[in-house]
Design a protein around this motif. Sequence first.
Motif, PDB file in Angstrom:
ATOM      1  N   SER A   1       5.015  12.032  -1.326  1.00 49.43           N
ATOM      2  CA  SER A   1       6.427  12.240  -1.002  1.00 49.43           C
ATOM      3  C   SER A   1       6.841  11.353   0.165  1.00 49.43           C
ATOM      4  CB  SER A   1       6.676  13.706  -0.635  1.00 49.43           C
ATOM      5  OG  SER A   1       5.984  14.043   0.556  1.00 49.43           O
ATOM      6  N   ALA A   2       8.161  11.164   0.281  1.00 51.27           N
ATOM      7  CA  ALA A   2       8.683  10.357   1.381  1.00 51.27           C
ATOM      8  C   ALA A   2       8.331  10.994   2.725  1.00 51.27           C
ATOM      9  CB  ALA A   2      10.196  10.192   1.240  1.00 51.27           C
ATOM     10  N   ALA A   3       8.395  12.332   2.768  1.00 50.18           N
ATOM     11  CA  ALA A   3       8.077  13.028   4.012  1.00 50.18           C
ATOM     12  C   ALA A   3       6.621  12.811   4.407  1.00 50.18           C
ATOM     13  CB  ALA A   3       8.368  14.518   3.873  1.00 50.18           C
ATOM     14  N   ARG A   4       5.721  12.843   3.398  1.00 52.36           N
ATOM     15  CA  ARG A   4       4.291  12.657   3.681  1.00 52.36           C
ATOM     16  C   ARG A   4       4.028  11.257   4.218  1.00 52.36           C
ATOM     17  NH1 ARG A   4      -0.426  15.379   2.252  1.00 52.36           N
ATOM     18  NH2 ARG A   4      -2.132  14.371   3.374  1.00 52.36           N
ATOM     19  N   VAL A   5       4.671  10.255   3.603  1.00 52.04           N
ATOM     20  CA  VAL A   5       4.498   8.882   4.066  1.00 52.04           C
ATOM     21  C   VAL A   5       5.077   8.709   5.470  1.00 52.04           C
ATOM     22  CG1 VAL A   5       5.173   6.483   3.661  1.00 52.04           C
ATOM     23  CG2 VAL A   5       4.433   7.913   1.750  1.00 52.04           C
ATOM     24  N   PHE A   6       6.248   9.323   5.691  1.00 57.83           N
ATOM     25  CA  PHE A   6       6.894   9.213   6.998  1.00 57.83           C
ATOM     26  C   PHE A   6       6.000   9.783   8.092  1.00 57.83           C
ATOM     27  CE2 PHE A   6       9.415  10.847  10.470  1.00 57.83           C
ATOM     28  CZ  PHE A   6      10.313   9.821  10.737  1.00 57.83           C
ATOM     29  N   PHE A   7       5.510  11.004   7.878  1.00 56.59           N
ATOM     30  CA  PHE A   7       4.692  11.634   8.914  1.00 56.59           C
ATOM     31  C   PHE A   7       3.345  10.945   9.082  1.00 56.59           C
ATOM     32  CE2 PHE A   7       7.600  15.268   8.418  1.00 56.59           C
ATOM     33  CZ  PHE A   7       7.865  15.504   9.754  1.00 56.59           C
TER      34      PHE A   7
ATOM     35  N   ILE B   1      11.242   2.586   8.180  1.00 57.49           N
ATOM     36  CA  ILE B   1      11.157   1.384   7.338  1.00 57.49           C
ATOM     37  C   ILE B   1      10.275   1.633   6.127  1.00 57.49           C
ATOM     38  CG2 ILE B   1      10.316  -0.998   7.274  1.00 57.49           C
ATOM     39  CD1 ILE B   1      11.124  -1.245  10.220  1.00 57.49           C
ATOM     40  N   ALA B   2       9.188   2.363   6.348  1.00 57.39           N
ATOM     41  CA  ALA B   2       8.232   2.610   5.270  1.00 57.39           C
ATOM     42  C   ALA B   2       8.834   3.435   4.142  1.00 57.39           C
ATOM     43  CB  ALA B   2       6.999   3.306   5.829  1.00 57.39           C
TER      44      ALA B   2
ATOM     45  N   ALA C   1       8.539  -1.972  -3.309  1.00 59.08           N
ATOM     46  CA  ALA C   1       7.388  -2.084  -2.409  1.00 59.08           C
ATOM     47  C   ALA C   1       6.171  -2.643  -3.137  1.00 59.08           C
ATOM     48  CB  ALA C   1       7.064  -0.728  -1.798  1.00 59.08           C
ATOM     49  N   ILE C   2       5.966  -2.208  -4.415  1.00 60.37           N
ATOM     50  CA  ILE C   2       4.795  -2.693  -5.177  1.00 60.37           C
ATOM     51  C   ILE C   2       4.986  -4.154  -5.503  1.00 60.37           C
ATOM     52  CG2 ILE C   2       3.558  -2.473  -7.358  1.00 60.37           C
ATOM     53  CD1 ILE C   2       4.215   0.504  -7.292  1.00 60.37           C
TER      54      ILE C   2
ATOM     55  N   GLU D   1       0.839  -1.218   0.000  1.00 56.10           N
ATOM     56  CA  GLU D   1       0.000   0.000   0.000  1.00 56.10           C
ATOM     57  C   GLU D   1       0.865   1.256   0.000  1.00 56.10           C
ATOM     58  OE1 GLU D   1      -2.223   2.591   3.396  1.00 56.10           O
ATOM     59  OE2 GLU D   1      -2.302   0.395   3.599  1.00 56.10           O
ATOM     60  N   ILE D   2       1.918   1.233   0.777  1.00 61.41           N
ATOM     61  CA  ILE D   2       2.810   2.396   0.856  1.00 61.41           C
ATOM     62  C   ILE D   2       3.525   2.598  -0.471  1.00 61.41           C
ATOM     63  CG2 ILE D   2       4.898   3.280   1.986  1.00 61.41           C
ATOM     64  CD1 ILE D   2       3.918   1.835   4.542  1.00 61.41           C
ATOM     65  N   GLY D   3       3.933   1.475  -1.132  1.00 62.19           N
ATOM     66  CA  GLY D   3       4.598   1.588  -2.433  1.00 62.19           C
ATOM     67  C   GLY D   3       3.691   2.208  -3.474  1.00 62.19           C
ATOM     68  N   ILE D   4       2.424   1.841  -3.470  1.00 58.91           N
ATOM     69  CA  ILE D   4       1.467   2.418  -4.424  1.00 58.91           C
ATOM     70  C   ILE D   4       1.303   3.909  -4.181  1.00 58.91           C
ATOM     71  CG2 ILE D   4      -0.946   2.415  -5.137  1.00 58.91           C
ATOM     72  CD1 ILE D   4      -0.963  -0.605  -4.590  1.00 58.91           C
ATOM     73  N   ARG D   5       1.221   4.313  -2.929  1.00 55.91           N
ATOM     74  CA  ARG D   5       1.086   5.744  -2.609  1.00 55.91           C
ATOM     75  C   ARG D   5       2.306   6.519  -3.087  1.00 55.91           C
ATOM     76  NH1 ARG D   5      -0.182   6.411   3.571  1.00 55.91           N
ATOM     77  NH2 ARG D   5      -0.111   8.600   2.914  1.00 55.91           N
ATOM     78  N   ARG D   6       3.504   5.916  -2.913  1.00 57.37           N
ATOM     79  CA  ARG D   6       4.712   6.588  -3.392  1.00 57.37           C
ATOM     80  C   ARG D   6       4.700   6.684  -4.911  1.00 57.37           C
ATOM     81  NH1 ARG D   6       9.337   6.374  -0.451  1.00 57.37           N
ATOM     82  NH2 ARG D   6      10.100   7.723  -2.141  1.00 57.37           N
ATOM     83  N   ALA D   7       4.202   5.645  -5.573  1.00 54.04           N
ATOM     84  CA  ALA D   7       4.210   5.617  -7.039  1.00 54.04           C
ATOM     85  C   ALA D   7       3.290   6.666  -7.643  1.00 54.04           C
ATOM     86  CB  ALA D   7       3.820   4.224  -7.544  1.00 54.04           C
ATOM     87  N   VAL D   8       2.185   6.994  -6.946  1.00 51.46           N
ATOM     88  CA  VAL D   8       1.233   7.976  -7.495  1.00 51.46           C
ATOM     89  C   VAL D   8       1.547   9.393  -7.033  1.00 51.46           C
ATOM     90  CG1 VAL D   8      -0.592   6.264  -7.742  1.00 51.46           C
ATOM     91  CG2 VAL D   8      -0.402   7.581  -5.612  1.00 51.46           C
TER      92      VAL D   8
END
Length: 432
Positions: A342-348, A420-421, A429-430, A332-339
């Motif tokens: 940002s790394a910061a958004r996923v981290f927070f 890790i994410a 990740a995908i 799920e995290i890989g898909i969010r990064r692909a679309v």
Amino acid sequence: MNNILGALTEAWEEVKINRMRVSLSLIGVGAAVWALATTLALGQILVKSTEELFSIGGRPGLIVMFAAPNTGDPEILPADGYGAGTIGDAADKQLRGFSLAAASSAEKIGTKYWSRFFSTDFINGPEICDDSMAEGCYTNTATLYGVDPMHFTLKPTQLVTGRLLRESDGELLMNPVVVNQSVWDKLGRPALSTHPQLLIDNNSEMAFTIVGVVEDSKLSSGTQEAYTHADTFTGALNTQKKAEMTPMAIEILGHADQVKEDSKVVEEILGSQLGKDYELSAIYDDKSGDTLAGVSNSIMTVISGIGGIVILIGALGLLTVSIVTVQQRIREIGIRRAVGASAARVFFSVFLESVVATTVAGVAGVMMSVLTIKLMPQEGLQELFGVAPGNVPYPMGAAFAGVAIAAGVGALCGIIPATIAVRKKPIDAIRF
């Protein structure tokens, strides 16, 4: 700010979506916060009890200065302008002279925390037999204190029913008196609405109306004690009872860390007011401030250590669950990064999910702690701590500490999963 609010909203939505998983993972944190907050609250109660025991039955820094004629002659009077008279007149004039000197001394010192302290023993009820020394015989001896209303601030007392003394009581003809539970029990626990009276030495001419009942002193449990206004003490007792009174005293609050120096100042000022015919002596604990601080610090250190261990155990459980959960959501995290996330958004997002969840668990733990303290058996804890937890407001410091520590645990346990994410490449990740 919008990014932060967006991350918080996203984290809260994620918590709601996975509420079953989150609830199970946070049980340990909530239980740890409950245990920590409850332990801290009980520690505060124990510290309060210790304060009372280390301060000669009152607040730390309390000074009790006694004044007695330096001769056995009852006609020696304070330097207040009165002439010599009978023994009864001498007692009256001693009381009036001491009252003037005490008020003047408190004014010069610049404190409102002071009280006169007079006392005399009396018989409360019928004597069992004529010879009080005979086996099985005793008299119903009690002590009447003449104090100012501030006495109950200097020596905190738990009110059972009715009210404490007021400044206006010294002018009332009803002679208001506050008795302790031992006196109240001896009188058969009469309802205060019936205006029960306390007779001094069974003499109806020295009758006092009971307006309040307080708990027995921890330092003199079972002793019959009654408190009336110092002015009432002066006016309502006959000359014989005033002649039998113990040395007069003033209670005054000094600084706990320099009580010895404060006592010397009080002695000098009061001595200058009374004159050379009186001998002054003081009781205080000049080490109470340091000793109390040391004991309180020791108590809170032990309690904090226990709470820290409990929180650590809860944090380890949460960290384990958080890492496993992130591994399960890695696609799920890989898909969010692909679309485009940002790394910061996923981290927070992952980080704040942990903080929000643990904060909610912290609030729940604190609420359970408050209920626990209120529902604990009061009598047993009063025997243990010297003060009933229900009579002490729940320490807000313990509540804030519980919530803050829960949020801190969430922050610490959220950093590793969030790292890790974001370290996984989107394509990996995908594919995973």
